[in-house]
Design an enzyme around this catalytic site. Structure first.
Site, PDB file in Angstrom:
ATOM      1  N   ASP A 264       0.828  -1.211   0.000  1.00  0.00           N
ATOM      2  CA  ASP A 264       0.000   0.000   0.000  1.00  0.00           C
ATOM      3  C   ASP A 264       0.865   1.265   0.000  1.00  0.00           C
ATOM      4  O   ASP A 264       2.013   1.244   0.433  1.00  0.00           O
ATOM      5  CB  ASP A 264      -0.912  -0.020   1.233  1.00  0.00           C
TER       6      ASP A 264
ATOM      7  N   ARG B  58      -0.052   9.440  -9.662  1.00  0.00           N
ATOM      8  CA  ARG B  58      -0.184   8.179  -8.906  1.00  0.00           C
ATOM      9  C   ARG B  58       0.488   7.000  -9.614  1.00  0.00           C
ATOM     10  O   ARG B  58       1.127   6.168  -8.985  1.00  0.00           O
ATOM     11  CB  ARG B  58      -1.671   7.848  -8.716  1.00  0.00           C
TER      12      ARG B  58
ATOM     13  N   HIS C 164       2.951   3.419  -8.744  1.00  0.00           N
ATOM     14  CA  HIS C 164       2.765   2.007  -9.098  1.00  0.00           C
ATOM     15  C   HIS C 164       3.998   1.494  -9.842  1.00  0.00           C
ATOM     16  O   HIS C 164       4.459   0.379  -9.606  1.00  0.00           O
ATOM     17  CB  HIS C 164       1.511   1.829  -9.956  1.00  0.00           C
TER      18      HIS C 164
ATOM     19  N   SER D 289      -7.186  -5.560  -5.761  1.00  0.00           N
ATOM     20  CA  SER D 289      -8.318  -6.133  -5.014  1.00  0.00           C
ATOM     21  C   SER D 289      -9.609  -6.046  -5.823  1.00  0.00           C
ATOM     22  O   SER D 289      -9.708  -5.276  -6.787  1.00  0.00           O
ATOM     23  CB  SER D 289      -8.493  -5.385  -3.687  1.00  0.00           C
TER      24      SER D 289
ATOM     25  N   GLU E 143     -12.147  -4.655  -4.789  1.00  0.00           N
ATOM     26  CA  GLU E 143     -12.622  -3.281  -4.584  1.00  0.00           C
ATOM     27  C   GLU E 143     -11.866  -2.282  -5.470  1.00  0.00           C
ATOM     28  O   GLU E 143     -12.391  -1.211  -5.791  1.00  0.00           O
ATOM     29  CB  GLU E 143     -12.463  -2.874  -3.110  1.00  0.00           C
ATOM     30  N   ASN E 144     -10.649  -2.634  -5.889  1.00  0.00           N
ATOM     31  CA  ASN E 144      -9.873  -1.727  -6.739  1.00  0.00           C
ATOM     32  C   ASN E 144     -10.514  -1.521  -8.119  1.00  0.00           C
ATOM     33  O   ASN E 144     -10.171  -0.578  -8.836  1.00  0.00           O
ATOM     34  CB  ASN E 144      -8.425  -2.215  -6.906  1.00  0.00           C
TER      35      ASN E 144
ATOM     36  N   ARG F 113       1.811  -4.988   6.139  1.00  0.00           N
ATOM     37  CA  ARG F 113       1.116  -3.931   5.397  1.00  0.00           C
ATOM     38  C   ARG F 113       1.972  -2.675   5.455  1.00  0.00           C
ATOM     39  O   ARG F 113       2.440  -2.291   6.522  1.00  0.00           O
ATOM     40  CB  ARG F 113      -0.273  -3.647   5.958  1.00  0.00           C
TER      41      ARG F 113
ATOM     42  N   ILE G 242      -7.191  -4.876   7.108  1.00  0.00           N
ATOM     43  CA  ILE G 242      -7.009  -6.118   6.341  1.00  0.00           C
ATOM     44  C   ILE G 242      -7.443  -5.920   4.883  1.00  0.00           C
ATOM     45  O   ILE G 242      -6.960  -6.590   3.982  1.00  0.00           O
ATOM     46  CB  ILE G 242      -7.818  -7.280   6.992  1.00  0.00           C
TER      47      ILE G 242
ATOM     48  N   GLU H 295       0.764 -13.229  12.233  1.00  0.00           N
ATOM     49  CA  GLU H 295       1.287 -12.083  12.973  1.00  0.00           C
ATOM     50  C   GLU H 295       1.264 -10.888  12.021  1.00  0.00           C
ATOM     51  O   GLU H 295       1.608 -11.023  10.841  1.00  0.00           O
ATOM     52  CB  GLU H 295       2.729 -12.358  13.431  1.00  0.00           C
TER      53      GLU H 295
HETATM   54  C1  IPE Z   1      -5.447  -2.871  -0.640  1.00  0.00           C
HETATM   55  O1  IPE Z   1      -5.055  -1.557  -0.759  1.00  0.00           O
HETATM   56  C2  IPE Z   1      -5.387  -3.546  -1.980  1.00  0.00           C
HETATM   57  C3  IPE Z   1      -4.061  -3.775  -2.534  1.00  0.00           C
HETATM   58  C4  IPE Z   1      -2.925  -3.524  -1.932  1.00  0.00           C
HETATM   59  C5  IPE Z   1      -4.024  -4.372  -3.840  1.00  0.00           C
HETATM   60  P1  IPE Z   1      -6.118  -0.383  -0.946  1.00  0.00           P
HETATM   61  O2  IPE Z   1      -5.357   0.891  -0.914  1.00  0.00           O
HETATM   62  O3  IPE Z   1      -6.947  -0.636  -2.143  1.00  0.00           O
HETATM   63  O4  IPE Z   1      -7.026  -0.573   0.349  1.00  0.00           O
HETATM   64  P2  IPE Z   1      -7.841   0.489   1.198  1.00  0.00           P
HETATM   65  O5  IPE Z   1      -8.716   1.231   0.229  1.00  0.00           O
HETATM   66  O6  IPE Z   1      -6.858   1.379   1.876  1.00  0.00           O
HETATM   67  O7  IPE Z   1      -8.585  -0.343   2.175  1.00  0.00           O
HETATM   68  C1  IPE Z   2      -1.336   0.276  -3.515  1.00  0.00           C
HETATM   69  O1  IPE Z   2      -1.170   1.646  -3.514  1.00  0.00           O
HETATM   70  C2  IPE Z   2      -1.518  -0.289  -4.911  1.00  0.00           C
HETATM   71  C3  IPE Z   2      -2.863  -0.799  -5.188  1.00  0.00           C
HETATM   72  C4  IPE Z   2      -3.856  -0.831  -4.344  1.00  0.00           C
HETATM   73  C5  IPE Z   2      -3.093  -1.318  -6.519  1.00  0.00           C
HETATM   74  P1  IPE Z   2      -2.406   2.640  -3.534  1.00  0.00           P
HETATM   75  O2  IPE Z   2      -2.725   2.961  -4.962  1.00  0.00           O
HETATM   76  O3  IPE Z   2      -3.519   2.119  -2.735  1.00  0.00           O
HETATM   77  O4  IPE Z   2      -1.771   3.915  -2.846  1.00  0.00           O
HETATM   78  P2  IPE Z   2      -2.478   4.909  -1.814  1.00  0.00           P
HETATM   79  O5  IPE Z   2      -3.065   4.082  -0.716  1.00  0.00           O
HETATM   80  O6  IPE Z   2      -3.529   5.640  -2.591  1.00  0.00           O
HETATM   81  O7  IPE Z   2      -1.379   5.793  -1.337  1.00  0.00           O
HETATM   82 MG    MG Z   3      -4.056   2.303  -0.787  1.00  0.00          MG
END
Ligand code: IPE
Ligand code: IPE
Ligand code: MG
Length: 242
Positions: free
Chosen positions: A21, A34, A38, A66, A68-69, A189, A196, A208
């Site tokens: 994350d 952004r 990545h 995810s 949700e992504n 994380r 989670i 853990e």
């Molecule tokens: C969790 O990260 C999903 C991945 C790392 C692929 P997100 O950034 O999408 O999760 P939330 O929105 O903070 O819960």
């Molecule tokens: C994790 O980084 C990558 C994915 C979830 C695909 P984020 O894109 O969630 O980065 P933040 O949380 O917005 O900083």
């Molecule tokens: Mg994120």
């Protein structure tokens, strides 16, 4: 290589899962788009895979995308999958050199044919490797995995192959996306979040949890070692009195 093998001052977990994350936050802080976060995240993936394989981790599961992504802007989703495709091609030599076997966890139905083709090709190319298993969680949700497992078991019950009373923890485990992988001993994380986020809900039952404040693009071998040191200091009681 066995679980908990002592690598210097480290206790190496048998199975590690990572919620990668903070790519977006890292990029924003650097005044970048952004997607640059990545992109840089791929370097952290390479380092983590190589280090885990070198230290003797048996299974590494990385949360790459995810369920949700899918709600993110279309442009970001497209760029993420372009990066994934590039990763699947460019990292093959690294996977082969480190004897890493790739597997996938997640739903296949929303993945584009080109992504599926490259994913399946890389899985096939690395299938004979006898080192660490790298599980990429893509289009993955923990609740969706349980829904899919329940459906698979219900189909077997309906077909008369399985008695409802025979459904136990092992049967549910066996219906998950990658039933042969050991449950994570350590869940890492990054970016300081304490959630989670629908990751491996069944499997992290006794993991853990290590939260690292660095964003994923900054995560390096030192952060991994710090996570393993933290893990080594935990007392794992599994509900018992020691
Ligand atoms: C969790 O990260 C999903 C991945 C790392 C692929 P997100 O950034 O999408 O999760 P939330 O929105 O903070 O819960
Ligand atoms: C994790 O980084 C990558 C994915 C979830 C695909 P984020 O894109 O969630 O980065 P933040 O949380 O917005 O900083
Ligand atoms: Mg994120």
């Amino acid at each position: 290589m066995s679980a908990g093998r002592d690598a210097g001052d480290l206790v190496v977990p048998r199975s590690v899962a990572v919620i990668m994350d903070g790519n977006g936050r890292w990029a924003k802080r650097a005044g970048l788009e952004r997607i640059r976060g990545h992109e840089r995240g791929i370097d952290a993936v390479r380092t983590t895979v190589t280090e885990c394989a070198r230290l003797g981790v048996e299974a590494l599961t990385l949360y790459a995308f995810s369920e949700e992504n899918w709600q993110r802007p279309r442009r970001e989703i497209d760029l993420l999958f372009k990066l994934l495709q590039r990763f699947l091609i460019e990292e093959r030599p690294t996977l082969m050199q480190n004897r890493v076997r790739l597997v996938h966890a997640g739903r296949r139905d929303r993945l584009a044919p080109a992504v599926l083709a490259l994913l399946d090709e890389t899985i096939a190319v690395t299938a004979g490797n006898d080192g660490m298993v790298l599980c990429l969680a893509i289009s993955y949700g923990g609740r969706q995995e349980l829904v899919d497992a329940v459906r698979a078991l219900a189909r077997r019950v309906a077909a008369g192959e399985l008695r409802p009373d025979a459904i136990d923890e092992a049967a549910i485990h066996g219906a998950l996306y990658q039933p042969s992988l050991p449950d994570p001993d350590l869940l890492i994380r990054t970016a300081g979040e304490r959630r989670i986020s629908n990751f491996l809900l069944w499997q992290v039952s006794y993991a853990e949890i290590h939260v690292c404040d660095a964003c994923w693009p900054e995560f390096g071998a030192e952060h991994l070692r710090a996570a393993f040191r933290d893990y080594g200091n935990r007392v794992r009681k599994f509900g018992k009195v020691l």
